[in-house]
Design an enzyme around this catalytic site. Sequence first.
Site, PDB file in Angstrom:
ATOM      1  N   HIS A  50       2.683  47.116  12.844  1.00 61.90           N
ATOM      2  CA  HIS A  50       1.463  46.596  12.235  1.00 61.90           C
ATOM      3  C   HIS A  50       0.661  47.701  11.563  1.00 61.90           C
ATOM      4  O   HIS A  50       0.656  48.846  12.026  1.00 61.90           O
ATOM      5  CB  HIS A  50       0.591  45.932  13.313  1.00 61.90           C
ATOM      6  CG  HIS A  50       1.175  44.660  13.841  1.00 61.90           C
ATOM      7  ND1 HIS A  50       1.016  43.448  13.215  1.00 61.90           N
ATOM      8  CD2 HIS A  50       1.938  44.402  14.943  1.00 61.90           C
ATOM      9  CE1 HIS A  50       1.633  42.501  13.906  1.00 61.90           C
ATOM     10  NE2 HIS A  50       2.209  43.061  14.961  1.00 61.90           N
ATOM     11  N   CYS A 438      27.534  32.814  14.094  1.00 63.46           N
ATOM     12  CA  CYS A 438      28.285  31.968  15.038  1.00 63.46           C
ATOM     13  C   CYS A 438      27.765  32.132  16.452  1.00 63.46           C
ATOM     14  O   CYS A 438      28.201  31.438  17.363  1.00 63.46           O
ATOM     15  CB  CYS A 438      29.796  32.189  14.947  1.00 63.46           C
ATOM     16  SG  CYS A 438      30.516  33.344  16.108  1.00 63.46           S
TER      17      CYS A 438
END
Lengths: 483, 422
Positions: A50, A438
Amino acid sequence: MRDVIIIGAGVIGCATARELSRRKLDILVVDQASDVADGGCSKANTAIVHGGYDAKSGTLKAKYNVAGNAMFDAISQELEVPFERNGSLVVAFEGDDLSGLEELKARGETNGVPGLEILNQAALQAKEPNIGPTAVAALWVPTGGIVCPYELTVAYAENAAANGVQFQFDTAVDRLEAIPGGWRITTTSGETLEAKAIVNAAGCGSGRLNNMVSAHKLDILPRRGEYYMVDKTYSGTFHSAMFQLPSDKGKGILVARTVDGTLLLGPTAEDVDDPTDTRTTAEGLAKVLQFASRTWPNIPGRSFITTFAGIRPRPSDGDFRLGEAPDAPGFFNAAGIESPGLTAAPAIGVDLAGWVADYLKAEDNPSFQPKRTAIPKFRELSNEERAVLIAQDPAFGRIVCRCETVTEGEIREAIRRTPGARTLDGVKRRTRAGMGRCQAGFCSPRVVDILCEELGLQPTEITKFGGNSVLLTGPIGGEEAAQ
Amino acid sequence: MRQVDVLIIGGGPAGLAAAIAAREAGVENLLILEREESLGGILKQCIHNGFGLQRFGEELTGPEYAQRYIDKAMELALPYQCDTMVLDVTPDRVVTAISPTEGLQQFQAKAIVLAMGCRERPRGALGIPGWRCSGIYSAGTAQRFVNLEGFLPGKEVVILGSGDIGLIMARRMTFEGCKVKACVELMPYSSGLKRNIVQCLDDYGIPLMLNHTVVDVAGRERLEGVTIAQVGENLKPIPGTEQYIPCDTLLLSVGLIPENELSTAAGVELSPATSGPVVDETLATNVPGIFAAGNVLHVHDLVDFVSEESARAGEQAARYALGQTADNGPAIPVENGFGVNGVVPQRVHAGKVDAPIRFMFRPRNVYKAVRICVDFDGQEVLRGKPHMIMAPGEMATLEVEPQLFADHPDVSKITVRLEVRQ
């Protein structure tokens, strides 16, 4: 008696351990989970470095956010962790009160955040062409960045271990009490561990630990955040991390690329009673999509590869609690470290280690080695580098995870390192095997085989993340057939 | 860089049939690249029978079916390389692969057959809420654990989705002494073959719960149970219909996705309907010299059709590599008409058709008393024979003779549609 026991092997505990290993100290990190970054905070968060405009000025959150942010270029190089300063945008939409952007900018400037700028719609669209049409303005935060939270934690832990720090997992604190010259931990399995100083980096458990030894009470109010993960095909949709301007409708939902090329959508913010409740919910996930679609209209439904939830240890008094408890000498808090904790971690680690070292009057460790070498990332190498690697070790010539192009060599190395992977999720966090589209369908039988070979275990002993998270319940035909 | 005339990516049923056909069409210098340690692909773990009825007129197990092709490949001494993963294919057919023994290799191919098969949709793609515990597997992963590794993933099982692998695993787990409590299907119809519903669920008293889905997953570490609920016509759960089923295993059989990362890298255009390449009647993709067949092209339910389709792709790739194909010129589109989804091939060179074309697709819904019809420019030119029933779980096929195209040289659009008897 050891010198220091750090409770919690998340990013704060591991950063502190690494910084403490610059001194000649006998250091142990314990965690109730089976691995580093496996608690619920460091393994599942928004993965953002941040800027520092969000935290209230004058708080520890604001101070350590800005200080930590500035350290990321150096620490990511030292520890070979991918970090990208791709900037953050706080986006305002039609109907939002645009003065909110000005307030954030002013607060950021007070906090010492450089380069803040308000962009109009045209400038925003030029920067992010895929932004939704109702986005009207944004705060540009050039110092914002992205990092992988568990990769950073693992890197800190590996470097700490290389400098002599020990790790002990599956170790939960039942009691903590002062003894002459230090502290005694009794674990839930009855083991006792003693040290001159304790570092409380226990995330959602940090309030409970503090309250065991200090009259300055701290409640942790666990807050859950749910996320969607989007396939890396959509990596290029946004360049910067896309926040939404908080409004009376809520704090907003972020859309952000990760360093691995996937996109994160989230988080929600739900208060939960149970700090281990990392369930996802239909309502929470629906909310993520509803809000995220303001930033990214028409999110492709086929793009999701997984959903997950993380927990933030929200402190009851609103700020981080850092440093020695006034009524418990030698007990050091890094408690209530919610967002921006990942950003703050490098700075918290340095300061906390400094205070502990001063308390123990520790000498410098002359053999401290700051450099950690990452496991080779086959998918990111050139063909020439790949050929060399396979020639050195043929295990790098066998792909185990097809979606993320992870080789057997990488997985074996992840297991052989200290602290090494012991579980399917441990391998996943260190190598990305099973993180792709997957979701481990292809690689999990192969990773189980490799874990068994490396650790001398039976397939029925391999777990997803420790405890009773076993993958296989027994051989076919029953136990007799297996003999 | 090694020169290869026909390079086949994948040594499963599609790749084997393509390679055999390419050799029989006269290509000496071909090569199969297979990522696993032996040939045969997914058939290696399909130890149940029911394979080969169309192709060989007898019931074989998966490994037996594969072995027939492997034997033929050995007889023809076809070159192959196992334990080899292809990392990249370029539009000009440079293939990069790695293996532990050969290191990093590059091949310049004159023609390529894409035969990479498909993969299973995972839980994440569905966004099922709840805990992220162990005990949740895609059906094919569980099948591998049971049939190849010899371990059971659990003892009390719920299956979500009624795809064929899930149905087969319902029976397989029952054989191993597990209790399969239910097979839960979101749609009002199964996505599997009728014969599998009968032979794998009905014969063992396993309930098939249509219009239901899993709405919650319980279990912090290992799965402890799932909550299922009925869904309405909008496929959303109906509040108040929830029921909890204790179980330690959830198998997902919720769809297969052709595995086309390499195709995309090579610039191959994909169809949103099939998630596989767009091909013409010769199984050629939009990239010259690159052909596709088998489950990478579209998900089949019978391997027999995979073999047939792939042999055609192998033969066409051989002709291309040997310089026997002329430029076919522009192709006309094949469109999905009423009730038809994902028709393959999607393009036809109507003036060059020299062999029967088998159109294959998935019906969009369950239809009774139905036939397949073909329109040329909106005019019906062919009516297939009537079927009692068609369903999304069974691929529908219709063969069209070359003569039909010869009779209509100016056709500009082909539509394949269903006609339901009123």
